[in-house]
Design a protein around this motif. Structure first.
Motif, PDB file in Angstrom:
ATOM      1  N   ASP A 186       2.122  -4.238  -9.986  1.00 57.04           N
ATOM      2  CA  ASP A 186       2.205  -4.815  -8.652  1.00 57.04           C
ATOM      3  C   ASP A 186       3.635  -5.032  -8.198  1.00 57.04           C
ATOM      4  N   THR A 187       4.444  -4.007  -8.344  1.00 59.50           N
ATOM      5  CA  THR A 187       5.834  -4.092  -7.903  1.00 59.50           C
ATOM      6  C   THR A 187       6.210  -2.792  -7.212  1.00 59.50           C
ATOM      7  N   PHE A 188       6.941  -2.906  -6.130  1.00 62.57           N
ATOM      8  CA  PHE A 188       7.528  -1.721  -5.525  1.00 62.57           C
ATOM      9  C   PHE A 188       8.977  -2.034  -5.185  1.00 62.57           C
ATOM     10  N   TYR A 227       1.179  -4.329  -0.690  1.00 62.67           N
ATOM     11  CA  TYR A 227       1.417  -3.087  -1.420  1.00 62.67           C
ATOM     12  C   TYR A 227       2.539  -2.320  -0.732  1.00 62.67           C
ATOM     13  N   GLY A 228       3.044  -1.322  -1.437  1.00 66.02           N
ATOM     14  CA  GLY A 228       4.105  -0.503  -0.877  1.00 66.02           C
ATOM     15  C   GLY A 228       3.557   0.793  -0.323  1.00 66.02           C
ATOM     16  N   VAL A 229       4.096   1.233   0.810  1.00 67.27           N
ATOM     17  CA  VAL A 229       3.690   2.502   1.413  1.00 67.27           C
ATOM     18  C   VAL A 229       4.922   3.384   1.594  1.00 67.27           C
ATOM     19  N   SER A 230       4.743   4.665   1.392  1.00 71.14           N
ATOM     20  CA  SER A 230       5.846   5.606   1.522  1.00 71.14           C
ATOM     21  C   SER A 230       6.077   5.948   2.987  1.00 71.14           C
ATOM     22  N   VAL A 231       7.356   6.007   3.361  1.00 75.47           N
ATOM     23  CA  VAL A 231       7.752   6.411   4.711  1.00 75.47           C
ATOM     24  C   VAL A 231       8.645   7.637   4.571  1.00 75.47           C
ATOM     25  N   LYS A 247     -11.225  -9.543  -7.638  1.00 76.00           N
ATOM     26  CA  LYS A 247      -9.836  -9.123  -7.566  1.00 76.00           C
ATOM     27  C   LYS A 247      -9.663  -8.207  -6.366  1.00 76.00           C
ATOM     28  N   ILE A 248      -8.567  -8.373  -5.647  1.00 78.04           N
ATOM     29  CA  ILE A 248      -8.325  -7.568  -4.451  1.00 78.04           C
ATOM     30  C   ILE A 248      -8.035  -6.128  -4.839  1.00 78.04           C
ATOM     31  N   SER A 249      -8.716  -5.193  -4.197  1.00 78.98           N
ATOM     32  CA  SER A 249      -8.523  -3.767  -4.450  1.00 78.98           C
ATOM     33  C   SER A 249      -7.644  -3.171  -3.357  1.00 78.98           C
ATOM     34  N   LYS A 250      -6.593  -2.457  -3.780  1.00 76.21           N
ATOM     35  CA  LYS A 250      -5.625  -1.944  -2.815  1.00 76.21           C
ATOM     36  C   LYS A 250      -5.639  -0.423  -2.699  1.00 76.21           C
ATOM     37  N   MET A 251      -6.461   0.255  -3.505  1.00 74.41           N
ATOM     38  CA  MET A 251      -6.386   1.714  -3.562  1.00 74.41           C
ATOM     39  C   MET A 251      -6.665   2.349  -2.198  1.00 74.41           C
ATOM     40  N   ARG A 252      -7.722   1.897  -1.522  1.00 71.24           N
ATOM     41  CA  ARG A 252      -8.043   2.476  -0.219  1.00 71.24           C
ATOM     42  C   ARG A 252      -6.967   2.141   0.800  1.00 71.24           C
ATOM     43  N   LEU A 253      -6.490   0.901   0.752  1.00 68.43           N
ATOM     44  CA  LEU A 253      -5.465   0.476   1.697  1.00 68.43           C
ATOM     45  C   LEU A 253      -4.193   1.291   1.531  1.00 68.43           C
ATOM     46  N   GLN A 254      -3.796   1.504   0.272  1.00 68.87           N
ATOM     47  CA  GLN A 254      -2.597   2.290   0.016  1.00 68.87           C
ATOM     48  C   GLN A 254      -2.769   3.733   0.478  1.00 68.87           C
ATOM     49  N   ARG A 255      -3.959   4.261   0.269  1.00 64.61           N
ATOM     50  CA  ARG A 255      -4.223   5.648   0.646  1.00 64.61           C
ATOM     51  C   ARG A 255      -4.163   5.827   2.168  1.00 64.61           C
ATOM     52  N   GLU A 256      -4.685   4.857   2.912  1.00 65.57           N
ATOM     53  CA  GLU A 256      -4.704   4.970   4.367  1.00 65.57           C
ATOM     54  C   GLU A 256      -3.371   4.607   5.004  1.00 65.57           C
ATOM     55  N   GLY A 257      -2.570   3.812   4.294  1.00 66.23           N
ATOM     56  CA  GLY A 257      -1.217   3.502   4.765  1.00 66.23           C
ATOM     57  C   GLY A 257      -1.187   2.792   6.098  1.00 66.23           C
ATOM     58  N   TYR A 258      -0.233   3.166   6.943  1.00 67.59           N
ATOM     59  CA  TYR A 258      -0.015   2.481   8.221  1.00 67.59           C
ATOM     60  C   TYR A 258      -0.495   3.304   9.415  1.00 67.59           C
ATOM     61  N   SER A 292     -11.994  -8.301   6.541  1.00 68.65           N
ATOM     62  CA  SER A 292     -12.071  -8.659   5.132  1.00 68.65           C
ATOM     63  C   SER A 292     -11.296  -7.642   4.309  1.00 68.65           C
ATOM     64  N   VAL A 293     -10.876  -8.071   3.131  1.00 64.66           N
ATOM     65  CA  VAL A 293     -10.130  -7.217   2.219  1.00 64.66           C
ATOM     66  C   VAL A 293     -11.050  -6.798   1.085  1.00 64.66           C
ATOM     67  N   ASP A 294     -10.950  -5.522   0.677  1.00 67.18           N
ATOM     68  CA  ASP A 294     -11.790  -5.025  -0.417  1.00 67.18           C
ATOM     69  C   ASP A 294     -11.535  -5.816  -1.697  1.00 67.18           C
TER      70      ASP A 294
END
Length: 662
Positions: A526-528, A556-560, A614-625, A606-608
């Motif tokens: 959990d670090t970026f 989470y971190g997202v790539s730009v 536990k909060i799941s971030k995989m979908r959020l990270q995949r969809e990004g901004y 709501s957050v997955d």
């Protein structure tokens, strides 16, 4: 058989001796040169097992032998210092004797120059002041201030009597600041007057008996909270002025492997952790940089990196304390003034992180960039695409790229300028420096094991986690961990190469090519990394959740595209009809340092979560901004306007094309 077992080393030495015997026999027989070559190549062929391995050895032998020489030199000096119970203050005293009147530290903000003698005298004043406070060896004093030469005098002066400094990131506020102060169990805190407001916000929460000292000029305008704080604070200015500058009559009990100070690191989860830096570790890091990248005693190093980080405090300042190199300290990085400063102070070595190089390339071409004397740039995180452009535009002769964390025992160095590589593992003698890439499961959070329960080494081109074999009797293989034992235990794994062994787990995924060059790939957990800082998502989630009344928050971190590191994004579960972005931004500015503030927001119902909540971030990270469901709202932090604004399709495309500044 263990990769680190003595029998294998003996076998290797036997092969080397046998090689010399065969070569000598060939020479004595006076055969034609091509026959000699065939014999030697035949021997290497038999030893390595294939022509490809022979070619790899021939390609890398010079590189590997240079590293071998550096490690042998380092080991010899470290064992000598261990035998003599040397300390950093004692080694610094030897440096002062060599050239007392040479410039040691130059402060760019004021132009002030401290000679080695003057730096030592200021350290003595700090030591006398600390003794007058009744502090003893092992006590801790927190330092919370911006870059200035006094930071060096404070921690080095405290070290002269065995008191340990704790370097606190001057960007931290409120909860994070309190956590760092309590984590190191500090007896006192010294802070710069520029940090008065931040200190005033936490004063009432400090443990009873905590002594506060301020240093610097007092601002005339103070609010009520700051005035109350000031009434409980002692001014260190006068105390140090009146303090003696001769060496204190004190015999230090600490030795080469005892604690020197603490540097905080985000780690992979949770709040910052206090990494233990012992005297031998400081020596190892600074000396490795000096020998590996061709630094000379006549060099002038320019550092704009914070002195609460190992890069500035050890790699930069360490060149001054141990080798007599002049160091220019910049209060705060400025891309516009960078090359002007280098020209003004005749700097020959600069320090960087990947972001700095990108910022410098983004600047308009100026006259100073063509007239500087810089020949070596030392740092980490330089992307391959930026690397070559940076070298060519600014005419840098040598890039000293490295990999390493403040606390790790598996550092890497790139000594031959291989573009994009952060270091290498020797193809000839891999066990001499026992670090490896091992396979991890797909989520990168667990090591893969074979049928015997041991880790599986990665093949060339296969991403894996970097680990370093732990040996407490070897100063290069130690892992001293953190002030918190639980945090230390979390970074150690067992049964890596053989049953019963231990290794430091870096938490980073890297990949190695067939020549042993290693390339950074990603961070685990959990670090970026953003703006040159490690951002703990767990820490930011805790702060934002509190600000939002303990609602679910996923960070989470997202790539730009075209931007180094990952930008922070926060998905916030918000059930209300109106989300006050302005109020949120004001609160975030107060609670989080600039690099930890979310660049993107995602407001959703709501957050997955997983079955264990536990909060799941995989979908959020995949969809990004990218704008998704119309029922959700994605916002972008417009740094120029100082507010969050909705991400439209037009704005999304502009960000993706690099037309919007982050």
């Amino acid at each position: 058989m263990s990769l680190f077992a003595l029998p294998q080393i003996m076998n290797l030495m036997s092969c080397v001796i046998l090689s010399l015997i065969v070569l000598g026999a060939v020479l004595l027989l006076s055969l034609p040169w091509f026959c000699k070559l065939l014999v030697v190549l035949g021997f290497f062929m038999a030893w390595m097992g294939s022509w490809k391995k022979v070619l790899i050895v021939l390609h890398t032998i010079k590189r590997d032998l240079i590293l071998l020489a550096i490690i042998m030199r380092l080991k010899f000096s470290m064992h000598r210092n261990l035998r003599n119970r040397s300390t950093i203050p004692a080694l610094f005293a030897q440096t002062v004797k060599m050239h007392p009147d040479k410039a040691a530290l130059i402060y760019e903000a004021t132009g002030e120059v401290w000679t080695f003698r003057e730096l030592q005298e200021r350290c003595h004043a700090v030591a006398h002041w600390a003794l007058a406070q009744g502090w003893t060896e092992g006590d801790v004093v927190a330092l919370y201030m911006e870059n200035q030469p006094l930071v060096v005098a404070l921690w080095l002066g405290l070290a002269m009597i065995g008191v340990e400094a704790a370097f606190i990131n001057h960007n931290l506020r409120q909860e994070s600041l309190l956590h760092c102060i309590s984590m190191c169990r500090a007896e006192a805190m010294v802070f710069g007057t520029e940090m008065t407001k931040a200190v005033s916000e936490v004063t009432r929460f400090l443990q009873p008996g905590m002594v506060l000292f301020s240093i610097g000029e007092v601002e005339e305008e103070e609010d009520e909270e700051e005035k109350l704080c000031s009434s409980k604070v002692q001014s260190l200015n006068g105390l140090l002025t009146r303090s003696p500058t001769h060496p204190p009559q004190y015999k230090l009990k600490k030795g080469f492997n005892d604690r020197l100070f603490y540097i905080y690191t985000s780690g992979t989860t949770g709040m910052p952790k206090a990494a233990i830096i012992i005297h031998s570790r400081y020596f190892r890091i600074a000396t490795s940089i000096f020998h590996a990248f061709g630094v000379c005693r006549d060099d002038i190093v320019y550092t704009c990196l914070p002195l609460y980080h190992s890069a500035g405090a050890i790699m930069g300042v360490g060149q001054c304390l141990l080798f007599g190199v002049t160091v220019v300290i910049k209060r705060k990085f400025s891309a516009r003034r960078f090359w002007d400063d280098c020209v003004k102070y005749k700097c020959t070595v600069i320090q960087y992180i990947g972001e700095i190089c990108r910022y410098l390339l983004a600047q308009p071409i100026g006259p100073s960039e063509a007239h500087h004397r810089v020949r070596v740039a030392i740092g980490n995180g330089l992307r391959p695409s930026v690397w070559e452009e940076f070298v060519q535009r600014f005419r840098i002769q040598r890039i000293g790229e490295f990999y390493g964390a403040t606390e790790c025992n598996c550092s890497l160095i790139n000594i031959d300028g291989k573009v994009g590589s952060c270091g290498f593992i020797s193809c000839i003698v891999p066990s001499f420096y026992p670090i490896r890439l091992v396979r991890v499961k797909q989520d990168h959070k667990e090591l893969l094991r074979d049928s015997q329960g041991l880790c599986i080494p990665c093949l060339p081109g296969e991403p894996g986690m970097l680990v370093g074999y732990i040996n407490d009797t070897d100063p290069l293989r130690r892992f001293d961990g953190y002030a918190d034992q639980d945090s230390t235990n979390q970074k150690i794994a067992h049964n890596i190469f053989k049953m019963g062994d231990s290794a430091y787990i870096s938490g980073d995924v890297l990949v190695m090519d067939e020549y042993g060059y290693i390339y950074f790939k990603d961070r685990i957990g959990d670090t970026f990394r953003w703006r040159g800082e490690n951002v703990s998502t767990t820490e930011v989630e805790g702060v934002l959740s509190r600000l939002m009344g303990h609602t679910d928050v996923a960070v989470y971190g997202v790539s730009v595209p075209g931007v180094e590191g990952k930008a922070g994004m926060a998905a916030i579960a918000y059930a209300g009809e109106h989300f006050d972005l302005n109020a949120f931004w004001i609160a975030v500015q107060k609670a989080l340092p600039s690099y930890a503030r979310p660049v993107f927001l995602r407001l959703l119902s709501s957050v997955d979560t997983t079955g264990t909540f536990k909060i799941s971030k995989m979908r959020l990270q995949r969809e990004g901004y990218k704008p998704q469901d119309t029922s959700e709202k994605i916002c972008f932090l417009n740094s120029r306007a100082g507010c969050y604004e909705a991400v439209t399709d037009e704005l999304y495309n502009a960000i993706k094309e690099g037309k919007v500044s982050l």
